[in-house]
Design a protein around this motif. Structure first.
Motif, PDB file in Angstrom:
ATOM      1  N   ILE A 115      53.673 -49.328 -49.202  1.00 39.63           N
ATOM      2  CA  ILE A 115      52.652 -50.160 -49.012  1.00 39.63           C
ATOM      3  C   ILE A 115      51.107 -49.454 -48.712  1.00 39.63           C
ATOM      4  O   ILE A 115      51.153 -48.110 -48.540  1.00 39.63           O
ATOM      5  N   GLU A 116      50.200 -50.389 -48.818  1.00 41.26           N
ATOM      6  CA  GLU A 116      48.779 -49.905 -48.414  1.00 41.26           C
ATOM      7  C   GLU A 116      48.246 -50.768 -47.536  1.00 41.26           C
ATOM      8  O   GLU A 116      48.404 -51.909 -47.527  1.00 41.26           O
TER       9      GLU A 116
ATOM     10  N   LYS B  94      49.076 -62.994 -39.398  1.00 46.24           N
ATOM     11  CA  LYS B  94      48.332 -63.339 -40.802  1.00 46.24           C
ATOM     12  C   LYS B  94      48.164 -62.187 -41.522  1.00 46.24           C
ATOM     13  O   LYS B  94      47.956 -62.305 -42.665  1.00 46.24           O
ATOM     14  N   ASP B  95      48.027 -60.996 -41.078  1.00 52.56           N
ATOM     15  CA  ASP B  95      47.797 -59.737 -41.950  1.00 52.56           C
ATOM     16  C   ASP B  95      48.895 -59.426 -42.970  1.00 52.56           C
ATOM     17  O   ASP B  95      48.790 -58.681 -43.722  1.00 52.56           O
ATOM     18  N   TRP B  96      50.407 -59.883 -42.624  1.00 51.09           N
ATOM     19  CA  TRP B  96      51.401 -59.790 -43.520  1.00 51.09           C
ATOM     20  C   TRP B  96      51.212 -60.661 -44.875  1.00 51.09           C
ATOM     21  O   TRP B  96      51.839 -60.310 -45.733  1.00 51.09           O
ATOM     22  N   ARG B  97      50.403 -61.687 -44.780  1.00 49.20           N
ATOM     23  CA  ARG B  97      50.068 -62.599 -45.915  1.00 49.20           C
ATOM     24  C   ARG B  97      51.407 -63.043 -46.673  1.00 49.20           C
ATOM     25  O   ARG B  97      51.522 -62.955 -47.799  1.00 49.20           O
ATOM     26  N   GLY B  98      52.295 -63.292 -45.863  1.00 52.18           N
ATOM     27  CA  GLY B  98      53.568 -63.849 -46.147  1.00 52.18           C
ATOM     28  C   GLY B  98      54.646 -62.866 -47.075  1.00 52.18           C
ATOM     29  O   GLY B  98      55.720 -63.250 -47.432  1.00 52.18           O
ATOM     30  N   GLN B  99      54.296 -61.445 -46.949  1.00 51.19           N
ATOM     31  CA  GLN B  99      55.033 -60.490 -47.613  1.00 51.19           C
ATOM     32  C   GLN B  99      56.291 -60.117 -46.372  1.00 51.19           C
ATOM     33  O   GLN B  99      55.968 -60.002 -45.676  1.00 51.19           O
ATOM     34  N   SER B 100      57.420 -59.833 -47.090  1.00 45.58           N
ATOM     35  CA  SER B 100      58.397 -59.249 -46.346  1.00 45.58           C
ATOM     36  C   SER B 100      58.525 -57.749 -46.869  1.00 45.58           C
ATOM     37  O   SER B 100      58.382 -57.455 -48.058  1.00 45.58           O
ATOM     38  N   ILE B 101      58.519 -56.795 -45.739  1.00 49.48           N
ATOM     39  CA  ILE B 101      58.156 -55.245 -46.136  1.00 49.48           C
ATOM     40  C   ILE B 101      59.355 -54.564 -45.291  1.00 49.48           C
ATOM     41  O   ILE B 101      59.725 -55.018 -44.200  1.00 49.48           O
ATOM     42  N   THR B 102      60.050 -53.598 -45.922  1.00 54.48           N
ATOM     43  CA  THR B 102      61.227 -52.867 -45.471  1.00 54.48           C
ATOM     44  C   THR B 102      60.619 -51.427 -45.492  1.00 54.48           C
ATOM     45  O   THR B 102      59.796 -50.966 -45.891  1.00 54.48           O
ATOM     46  N   PRO B 103      61.227 -50.537 -44.716  1.00 56.16           N
ATOM     47  CA  PRO B 103      60.914 -49.104 -44.637  1.00 56.16           C
ATOM     48  C   PRO B 103      60.901 -48.469 -45.919  1.00 56.16           C
ATOM     49  O   PRO B 103      60.416 -47.383 -46.164  1.00 56.16           O
ATOM     50  N   ASP B 104      61.598 -49.000 -46.746  1.00 50.66           N
ATOM     51  CA  ASP B 104      61.587 -48.314 -48.120  1.00 50.66           C
ATOM     52  C   ASP B 104      60.550 -48.689 -49.314  1.00 50.66           C
ATOM     53  O   ASP B 104      60.431 -48.125 -50.196  1.00 50.66           O
ATOM     54  N   ASP B 105      59.814 -49.686 -48.633  1.00 45.12           N
ATOM     55  CA  ASP B 105      58.710 -50.248 -49.593  1.00 45.12           C
ATOM     56  C   ASP B 105      57.524 -49.361 -49.311  1.00 45.12           C
ATOM     57  O   ASP B 105      57.002 -49.071 -48.231  1.00 45.12           O
TER      58      ASP B 105
ATOM     59  N   PRO C 200      53.745 -52.352 -55.935  1.00 47.93           N
ATOM     60  CA  PRO C 200      54.851 -52.629 -56.935  1.00 47.93           C
ATOM     61  C   PRO C 200      55.658 -51.286 -57.358  1.00 47.93           C
ATOM     62  O   PRO C 200      55.097 -50.064 -57.573  1.00 47.93           O
ATOM     63  N   ALA C 201      56.960 -51.171 -57.527  1.00 54.02           N
ATOM     64  CA  ALA C 201      57.794 -49.940 -57.770  1.00 54.02           C
ATOM     65  C   ALA C 201      57.415 -49.383 -58.951  1.00 54.02           C
ATOM     66  O   ALA C 201      57.562 -48.228 -59.016  1.00 54.02           O
ATOM     67  N   ASP C 202      57.022 -50.075 -59.908  1.00 56.13           N
ATOM     68  CA  ASP C 202      56.523 -49.292 -61.314  1.00 56.13           C
ATOM     69  C   ASP C 202      55.190 -48.837 -61.080  1.00 56.13           C
ATOM     70  O   ASP C 202      54.885 -48.028 -61.986  1.00 56.13           O
TER      71      ASP C 202
END
Length: 140
Positions: free
Chosen positions: A112-113, A99-110, A136-138
């Motif tokens: 995150i906080e 549940k802590d991912w909150r539906g996000q897909s994360i890769t090693p390149d992303d 976000p990348a920006d």
């Protein structure tokens, strides 16, 4: 029948009039102490500044159950809910529940906080993550 109906109508009317003049209850969460009503709809939660990000190196020195916010990358999965998190100061194991991912897909390149608690045992330290936020990348 009429004798019972009159007190019932009277009690109901008095009860409803009290509800009509009752002050509305706040929606919950943190409110400032100015007493002035907020113009936006407050749906709860903390309304204030963000916690400054901690580094992995600093987190390892904190006491058990300390709250931390870390910025970096998850570099690999090492168990069902266990991952290695890395920032510029080092690596630490983190535990992230579904549940802590909150539906996000994360890769090693992303970037995150993560926010969570330091969990120290006799011979290990990890972060029990409560939330994961993709940066976000920006805004890197």
């Amino acid at each position: 029948m009429m004798k019972k109906l009159i007190p019932l109508v009277l009690i109901t009317t008095l009860g409803l009039s009290g509800v009509a003049i009752a002050k509305p209850m706040p929606q919950g969460g943190f409110h400032d102490n100015t007493g002035s009503p907020r113009t936006e709809m407050n749906m709860g939660g903390f309304q204030g500044g963000l916690v400054a990000a901690t580094t992995v190196e600093q987190a390892k020195k904190l006491s058990d159950d300390s709250w931390v916010v870390l910025r970096g990358n998850i570099v690999k999965q090492v168990g069902k809910k266990d991952y290695i998190f890395k920032d510029s100061t080092g690596e630490i194991q983190v535990e992230i529940g579904p549940k802590d991912w909150r539906g996000q897909s994360i890769t090693p390149d992303d970037l995150i906080e993560i926010a969570g608690e330091v969990d120290k045992d006799w011979n290990s330290i990890e972060i029990d993550v409560k939330s994961v936020k993709l940066i976000p990348a920006d805004s890197k």
